[in-house]
Structure formats: C-alpha cells, structure tokens
Write a protein that holds these residues in place. Structure first.
Motif, PDB file in Angstrom:
ATOM      1  N   UNK A   5       4.650  -6.843  -7.406  1.00 27.27           N
ATOM      2  CA  UNK A   5       3.329  -7.251  -7.858  1.00 27.27           C
ATOM      3  C   UNK A   5       3.403  -7.533  -9.345  1.00 27.27           C
ATOM      4  N   UNK A   6       2.323  -8.051  -9.908  1.00 26.99           N
ATOM      5  CA  UNK A   6       2.302  -8.361 -11.335  1.00 26.99           C
ATOM      6  C   UNK A   6       1.701  -7.209 -12.130  1.00 26.99           C
ATOM      7  N   UNK A   7       1.886  -7.260 -13.435  1.00 33.57           N
ATOM      8  CA  UNK A   7       1.339  -6.222 -14.310  1.00 33.57           C
ATOM      9  C   UNK A   7      -0.180  -6.136 -14.205  1.00 33.57           C
ATOM     10  N   UNK A   8      -0.843  -7.282 -14.226  1.00 29.62           N
ATOM     11  CA  UNK A   8      -2.310  -7.297 -14.235  1.00 29.62           C
ATOM     12  C   UNK A   8      -2.905  -6.857 -12.904  1.00 29.62           C
ATOM     13  N   UNK A   9      -2.132  -6.923 -11.825  1.00 27.29           N
ATOM     14  CA  UNK A   9      -2.600  -6.434 -10.528  1.00 27.29           C
ATOM     15  C   UNK A   9      -2.138  -5.005 -10.254  1.00 27.29           C
ATOM     16  N   UNK A  10      -0.871  -4.732 -10.519  1.00 27.43           N
ATOM     17  CA  UNK A  10      -0.315  -3.441 -10.153  1.00 27.43           C
ATOM     18  C   UNK A  10      -0.771  -2.288 -11.025  1.00 27.43           C
ATOM     19  N   UNK A  11      -0.762  -2.459 -12.341  1.00 25.63           N
ATOM     20  CA  UNK A  11      -1.096  -1.335 -13.215  1.00 25.63           C
ATOM     21  C   UNK A  11      -2.535  -0.843 -13.051  1.00 25.63           C
ATOM     22  N   UNK A  12      -3.534  -1.735 -12.959  1.00 25.89           N
ATOM     23  CA  UNK A  12      -4.887  -1.221 -12.700  1.00 25.89           C
ATOM     24  C   UNK A  12      -4.992  -0.472 -11.376  1.00 25.89           C
ATOM     25  N   UNK A  13      -4.303  -0.978 -10.339  1.00 31.09           N
ATOM     26  CA  UNK A  13      -4.333  -0.293  -9.047  1.00 31.09           C
ATOM     27  C   UNK A  13      -3.695   1.072  -9.139  1.00 31.09           C
ATOM     28  N   UNK A  14      -2.589   1.173  -9.888  1.00 28.59           N
ATOM     29  CA  UNK A  14      -1.919   2.456 -10.046  1.00 28.59           C
ATOM     30  C   UNK A  14      -2.808   3.453 -10.785  1.00 28.59           C
TER      31      UNK A  14
ATOM     32  N   UNK B  35       0.834  -1.206   0.000  1.00 28.01           N
ATOM     33  CA  UNK B  35       0.000   0.000   0.000  1.00 28.01           C
ATOM     34  C   UNK B  35       0.867   1.254   0.000  1.00 28.01           C
ATOM     35  N   UNK B  36       1.956   1.213   0.762  1.00 26.02           N
ATOM     36  CA  UNK B  36       2.859   2.363   0.805  1.00 26.02           C
ATOM     37  C   UNK B  36       3.569   2.554  -0.530  1.00 26.02           C
ATOM     38  N   UNK B  37       3.971   1.439  -1.143  1.00 22.17           N
ATOM     39  CA  UNK B  37       4.633   1.531  -2.448  1.00 22.17           C
ATOM     40  C   UNK B  37       3.665   2.093  -3.476  1.00 22.17           C
ATOM     41  N   UNK B  38       2.436   1.611  -3.495  1.00 24.03           N
ATOM     42  CA  UNK B  38       1.431   2.123  -4.436  1.00 24.03           C
ATOM     43  C   UNK B  38       1.265   3.627  -4.263  1.00 24.03           C
ATOM     44  N   UNK B  39       1.167   4.086  -3.029  1.00 22.78           N
ATOM     45  CA  UNK B  39       1.001   5.513  -2.770  1.00 22.78           C
ATOM     46  C   UNK B  39       2.193   6.305  -3.300  1.00 22.78           C
TER      47      UNK B  39
END
Length: 250
Positions: free
Chosen positions: A237-246, A4-8
């Motif tokens: 994380x993976x592309x299909x999980x990380x990119x949509x979240x970003x 969560x911190x990395x995403x932010x």
C-alpha cells in the motif's frame, strides 16, 4: 495474506513496540506531488546533466546555476502540502517513542508537525557556508521561473557563499545524520520502511542493521523493492493510505 490481515499483523507489532523507527524515502512524499530529482528536471532544467546541478564539480563550475536549481526545487516543495501519511506519523509520534530518519530533502515531515531525527541526505532548507560550514536559514527568495541562475546568499558569519544543504553526488553523508539514523534502527523494537526503493546505499542497509539488532521490520510500499526480503511483513500500500489506517488501528 490479505491487506486486512497484514494491517492487523502490523498493528499488533506496532502496539507492542516500545521504540519505533520509521525510515522514509521518495514514496513518502510522492502523494504530495513532490518530484524526484530527475522528474524535477523539466523546462529550463531539462538540458542540464545531473552532475552539473548536484556535484562539487558542478558547484565549482557555476555556483549561480546550482543555487538557482536548488531554489527552484525548494519552491516546488513550498507549493506542496504534507499528505495523510505525514500527518499520521505525527499522530503516532505523539503517542509513543518514534524516531524518523528520511532520505527526503523536503520538509513535509516537519510541516506536518513531526520531529525528524535524521535527514540522511540533507535538506533543501538547511544551507551551509562553503567556508566556515555554519548552517543558516535565510528567508525564502522569490523564484523567477524563467531564470536558471541565482546568486547564492552570503554567510552571515564569515561572508562566504552559502551552498545547498542537500548531499551531492560524490559526497559523504553528514556524519551526525547518519549516526543518528543508525542509532534509531539499532535501538528500535520495530522499524517501518516507507516508500523507499532500497537501491541507494548506505540508507538501504538500515533494515538489515535493524534485523541484526533484533528489531522487526515492516515494509510499506505498493511494489516489491530491493529490501523486501529484509522485511518480516510486506504491506503493499502507499504511505498516504497505509499509515493512517495503521494509526487508526492502534
């Protein structure tokens, strides 16, 4: 840092970037079921050496075999669909200046609706003439799963044999595609490296070029790679999980 911190932190970098470059590798398409080169050597193809299927010498020895192999690989791609990561990049590209440079020879970025600045290792769907070097896009050929040899089509301009558009072992990268990739990372504020192992050069050198030009570098990959030490932020994380979240966080 937690995910969560990395995403932010990644979203903060992405939100402030005026120009973004995204570099994608095999992990980008893995969640669409696209096999790597060696993983696709199954069935009829398992007995052949890579150099027989993807090298200038292999082409000189048996053009029908090489063309048949690449038609089979193209058929595997046609049976696959863009994943959520591809679709997220399309949405992100619609919002900002975002250049995509990929190692992948598939067309999933394009089928998701993205514009690709550079296919550094060529494309399964961009064959060119062995004689006049003109690129042409013939209609897809039916693939016989029990035949390993297919006669290459003829160039509509000079009558020479068409060859696969992917870069073979021992060949130089297409100069225009490589130059476009370098320009993308050197002009970017943020470079996001997705799903590449960082072991194939010169593509693996692009994150270092980005850092030298002053860009921030983010790695999206579920595992540590050879370019992880080049990244300011590493998101496991993976592309299909990380990119949509970003993209949702922007």
């Amino acid at each position: 840092m937690s995910n969560a911190d990395v995403l932010s932190a990644v979203a903060e970098l992405a939100g402030s970037a005026q120009r973004v470059a995204v570099l994608t590798g095999a992990g980008m398409s893995a969640e669409s079921g696209i096999s790597t080169f060696r993983d696709a050597q199954t069935g009829l193809w398992s007995t052949f050496e890579p150099a027989d299927l993807a090298s200038p010498d292999g082409w000189a020895r048996d053009r029908n075999l090489v063309w048949g192999w690449y038609q089979w690989r193209a058929e595997l791609v046609r049976r696959s669909q863009p994943n959520a990561g591809h679709l997220a990049l399309t949405e992100w590209q619609a919002r900002t200046h975002l250049d995509i440079a990929t190692q992948n020879v598939d067309d999933l970025h394009e089928r998701a609706g993205s514009t690709v600045m550079s296919h550094v290792h060529g494309s399964l769907f961009d064959p060119r003439c062995t004689e006049c070097d003109v690129h042409s896009h013939p209609e897809p050929e039916p693939v016989d799963e029990y035949a390993d040899r297919v006669t290459p089509p003829l160039c509509p301009y000079c009558g020479g044999d068409m060859r696969p558009g992917a870069v073979w072992f021992g060949e130089s990268l297409p100069e225009d595609q490589w130059r476009a990739a370098v320009e993308a990372v050197e002009s970017a504020d943020l470079v996001v490296v997705v799903g590449t192992s960082g072991v194939v050069f010169p593509f693996a050198g692009l994150p270092a070029m980005a850092r030298s030009a002053g860009a921030s570098v983010v790695e999206i990959n579920p595992v540590e790679t050879e370019i992880s030490d080049m990244a300011d932020l590493r998101w496991r994380t993976t592309a299909a999980n990380g990119l949509p979240a970003l993209v949702a966080a922007l």
